[in-house]
Scaffold this motif. Structure first.
Motif, mmCIF file in Angstrom:
data_model
loop_
_atom_site.group_PDB
_atom_site.id
_atom_site.type_symbol
_atom_site.label_atom_id
_atom_site.label_comp_id
_atom_site.label_asym_id
_atom_site.label_seq_id
_atom_site.Cartn_x
_atom_site.Cartn_y
_atom_site.Cartn_z
ATOM 1 N N THR A 26 0.986 -1.285 -0.087
ATOM 2 C CA THR A 26 0.029 -0.061 -0.129
ATOM 3 C C THR A 26 0.949 1.111 0.033
ATOM 4 O O THR A 26 2.063 1.243 0.287
ATOM 5 C CB THR A 26 -0.902 0.091 1.419
ATOM 6 N N LYS A 27 0.424 2.308 -0.394
ATOM 7 C CA LYS A 27 1.176 3.440 -0.480
ATOM 8 C C LYS A 27 0.254 4.731 -0.118
ATOM 9 O O LYS A 27 -0.932 4.877 -0.444
ATOM 10 C CB LYS A 27 1.740 3.892 -1.837
ATOM 11 N N ILE A 28 0.753 5.535 0.847
ATOM 12 C CA ILE A 28 -0.113 6.879 1.224
ATOM 13 C C ILE A 28 0.708 8.000 0.841
ATOM 14 O O ILE A 28 1.832 8.281 1.148
ATOM 15 C CB ILE A 28 -0.335 6.572 2.781
ATOM 16 N N GLY A 29 0.031 8.721 0.082
ATOM 17 C CA GLY A 29 0.471 10.082 -0.480
ATOM 18 C C GLY A 29 1.547 9.692 -1.310
ATOM 19 O O GLY A 29 1.716 8.809 -2.190
ATOM 20 N N LYS A 30 2.581 10.603 -1.316
ATOM 21 C CA LYS A 30 3.897 10.770 -2.164
ATOM 22 C C LYS A 30 4.959 10.101 -1.310
ATOM 23 O O LYS A 30 6.073 10.623 -1.342
ATOM 24 C CB LYS A 30 4.154 11.723 -2.885
ATOM 25 N N GLY B 14 -10.305 7.450 -2.220
ATOM 26 C CA GLY B 14 -9.845 7.962 -0.682
ATOM 27 C C GLY B 14 -9.036 6.887 -0.159
ATOM 28 O O GLY B 14 -9.251 5.607 -0.338
ATOM 29 N N GLY B 15 -8.176 7.379 0.749
ATOM 30 C CA GLY B 15 -7.470 6.062 1.354
ATOM 31 C C GLY B 15 -5.978 5.932 0.705
ATOM 32 O O GLY B 15 -5.745 6.241 -0.386
ATOM 33 N N PRO B 16 -5.281 4.850 1.329
ATOM 34 C CA PRO B 16 -4.137 4.357 0.731
ATOM 35 C C PRO B 16 -4.353 3.705 -0.465
ATOM 36 O O PRO B 16 -5.361 3.131 -0.689
ATOM 37 C CB PRO B 16 -3.737 3.297 1.691
ATOM 38 N N ARG B 17 -3.250 3.943 -1.259
ATOM 39 C CA ARG B 17 -3.326 3.366 -2.649
ATOM 40 C C ARG B 17 -2.734 1.726 -2.649
ATOM 41 O O ARG B 17 -1.831 1.353 -2.003
ATOM 42 C CB ARG B 17 -2.686 3.921 -3.727
ATOM 43 N N LYS B 18 -3.514 0.830 -3.456
ATOM 44 C CA LYS B 18 -3.067 -0.703 -3.348
ATOM 45 C C LYS B 18 -1.990 -0.722 -4.566
ATOM 46 O O LYS B 18 -2.000 -0.384 -5.403
ATOM 47 C CB LYS B 18 -4.214 -1.347 -3.520
ATOM 48 N N LEU B 19 -0.894 -1.432 -4.100
ATOM 49 C CA LEU B 19 0.189 -1.845 -5.246
ATOM 50 C C LEU B 19 0.128 -3.342 -5.536
ATOM 51 O O LEU B 19 -0.485 -4.177 -4.810
ATOM 52 C CB LEU B 19 1.554 -1.451 -4.587
ATOM 53 N N MET B 20 0.331 -3.628 -6.793
ATOM 54 C CA MET B 20 0.383 -4.867 -7.317
ATOM 55 C C MET B 20 1.991 -5.291 -7.193
ATOM 56 O O MET B 20 2.988 -4.578 -7.248
ATOM 57 C CB MET B 20 -0.176 -5.038 -8.328
ATOM 58 N N ILE B 21 2.200 -6.552 -7.628
ATOM 59 C CA ILE B 21 3.447 -6.966 -7.891
ATOM 60 C C ILE B 21 3.846 -7.395 -9.215
ATOM 61 O O ILE B 21 2.882 -8.459 -9.760
ATOM 62 C CB ILE B 21 3.939 -8.333 -6.976
#
Length: 398
Positions: free
Chosen positions: A106-110, A214-221
Motif C-alpha cells: 500500500t502507499k499513502i500520499g507521495k 480515498g485512503g491508501p493506494r494498493k500496489l501490485m507485484i
C-alpha cells in the motif's frame, strides 16, 4: 520410474491412461501419494490447459528419495534455511505458504520509495525475519521448480510455461493476509494477432492497482523480463518483454539506487546476450492509467532460465545444462555473498552431490563456515570449485 497412488489405484507416470486417472482424481480432489518411499508422500494435481501434472507439496522435496524427480536439496544448504518457520510459514495440510515481507503493498500520499530491492535484509546474513522483494522472486522461482534442470528439457522451456508455473506457485502463497496470486501480475506472451484481447485481459487484471477515491493506494507485484531501461524527461521507464506498449515509470532517485544495488546483475546481463534479466517490482496506477514503480529488484537467469549470481556460477549452470542428470540451483534469498551456500545440487541416484563455488574473495571465516556446512550433511556428497585456484574442476562422474 515414479509411481503414484490415487486412492486405491497405483499407477506409473508413463502409463497411457495416466491423464485419465489424474483428471478423475482432480475432479474428486484426491491427493496423490508419490511412492518413491514407503508409505508415500503427499502431492497435489495441477491443471495446465487440458493436461494434468502431479506436483510436490511445498517444502516436501527433502523427504523424497534422492532418485525421485520431486527430491530437492535440504533448505539449510541455501538461503532458504534461515527463512523457514519465520519469514515463510507452511501449512502442512494445505501446503499454503504464508510470507512475511519487508516491503509494502500500500502507499499513502507521495512517501519516498524504500531502498531498492527492499531493506537491509538483502545484505545481512541470517536475517530470517522478513522476505525482501528479491527473496520473494527467489521463492517463487524455487516453488515453480524453475531452479531445476536436465538436458532432456532443452528447447522446451519458454515464457508461456515460465508464466504458468509462476502463477501456479503463487496460488500456494499468502502475503499481507491475502493470496499472492491476487496481486501478482505476470505478462502473457505477446502476439500481434491477439493484441486487443491481451490488452483487455491486462486492463482487467490490473484493476486492483487503480487509485481509490480515498485512503491508501494498493500496489501490485510485477514479475517480468526486462527488455530495456529507457530515459524519460524526469526519470526512466522500464520496458518489459511481452508488454512493449505498457512502460513502468521510475523516478531518477529510484533508478540511481537500482543501478547501485544491482550493479552486478546489470553487468552480468550486459556480458551475455543469452542471459535474461528478470525484474520484480511493486507498482500502482495513476488516475491517468500510468504504471509507477514503488520498489524493484533484479535477478539474472541463464538461457534455460536457471538463476546465477556470478560469472563462475554461470560456468557451472552452463555445464549442468548439458547433463542428463537433474540438477537444482541453490538461491541465496537474504544471505550475503560472504555466507557459503551450495550453488547447486546434482541429483544422482546413489548419492546427491552439493556443488560449492568458493569466490576469490573468500577468507578464513568463509572457509571454516563452508567446512561446517558440508560436515552438517554427511549423507550428501560435496564438490568444491575454489575459483582463486584456477579452472573449474570436472564434475563427478556417475
Amino acid at each position: 520410474m515414479r509411481r503414484f497412488k490415487l486412492a486405491e489405484q497405483v499407477i506409473e507416470e508413463t502409463a497411457p491412461d495416466l491423464q485419465l486417472a489424474l483428471a478423475d482424481a482432480y475432479r474428486k480432489r484426491i491427493r496423490p501419494l508419490c511412492l518413491c518411499k514407503e508409505g508415500g508422500l503427499s502431492m497435489y494435481i495441477a491443471q495446465v490447459g487440458e493436461q494434468y501434472i502431479v506436483k510436490r507439496m511445498p517444502m516436501s522435496g527433502g523427504g523424497h528419495d534422492p532418485a525421485c524427480p520431486s527430491y530437492e536439496p535440504p533448505d539449510e544448504l541455501s538461503g532458504l534455511g534461515v527463512l523457514m518457520g519465520s519469514a515463510i510459514q507452511v501449512d502442512p495440510e494445505s501446503g499454503m505458504s504464508a510470507l512475511k515481507v519487508a516491503f509494502s503493498l500500500t502507499k499513502i500520499g507521495k512517501r519516498a520509495a524504500p531502498s531498492v530491492g527492499a531493506v537491509a535484509s538483502d545484505t545481512i546474513a541470517g536475517d530470517g525475519k522478513k522476505l525482501s522483494l528479491r527473496s520473494v522472486l527467489h521463492y517463487l522461482w524455487h516453488q515453480a521448480e524453475l531452479t531445476a534442470w536436465t538436458s532432456r528439457w532443452a528447447g522446451k522451456r519458454h515464457w508461456w510455461n515460465i508464466r504458468w508455473h509462476l502463477i501456479e506457485a503463487a496460488s500456494q502463497m499468502m502475503v499481507k493476509g491475502g493470496p499472492l496470486s491476487e496481486v501478482l501480475f505476470v505478462p502473457e506472451p505477446f502476439r500481434t494477432t491477439d493484441k486487443t484481447a491481451i490488452e483487455q485481459r491486462r486492463t482487467a487484471a490490473l484493476v486492483p492497482a487503480l487509485p481509490p477515491k480515498g485512503g491508501p493506494r494498493k500496489l501490485m507485484i510485477l514479475v517480468g523480463e526486462v527488455k530495456d531501461f529507457a530515459p524519460t524527461r524526469s526519470g526512466h521507464r522500464l520496458i518489459v518483454k511481452h508488454m512493449p506498449d505498457f512502460p513502468l515509470l521510475l523516478d531518477e532517485s529510484l533508478y540511481s539506487r537500482l543501478k547501485g544495488r544491482f550493479e552486478n546483475e546489470l553487468a552480468l546481463w550486459d556480458a551475455d546476450e543469452a542471459t535474461h534479466l528478470m525484474a520484480i517490482a511493486t507498482f500502482g496506477l495513476t488516475p491517468a492509467g500510468l504504471a509507477v514503480i514503488d520498489d524493484v529488484a533484479l535477478m539474472v537467469v541463464a538461457e534455460n532460465w536457471v538463476p546465477y549470481d556470478s560469472a563462475y556460477e554461470k560456468r557451472l549452470v552452463d555445464t549442468l545444462a548439458r547433463l542428463p542428470d537433474r540438477s537444482v540451483k541453490g538461491l541465496r534469498y537474504n544471505l550475503s555473498p560472504d555466507t557459503p551456500t551450495a550453488s547447486a545440487m546434482l541429483q544422482r541416484q546413489s548419492q546427491p552431490i552439493a556443488l560449492y563455488v568458493v569466490p576469490p574473495s573468500a577468507d578464513n571465516a568463509y572457509k571454516e563456515a563452508l567446512e561446517e556446512l558440508i560436515s552438517s550433511r554427511p549423507e550428501i556428497g560435496a564438490w568444491i570449485w575454489r575459483t582463486s585456484e584456477g579452472e573449474m574442476p570436472p564434475l563427478p562422474f556417475r
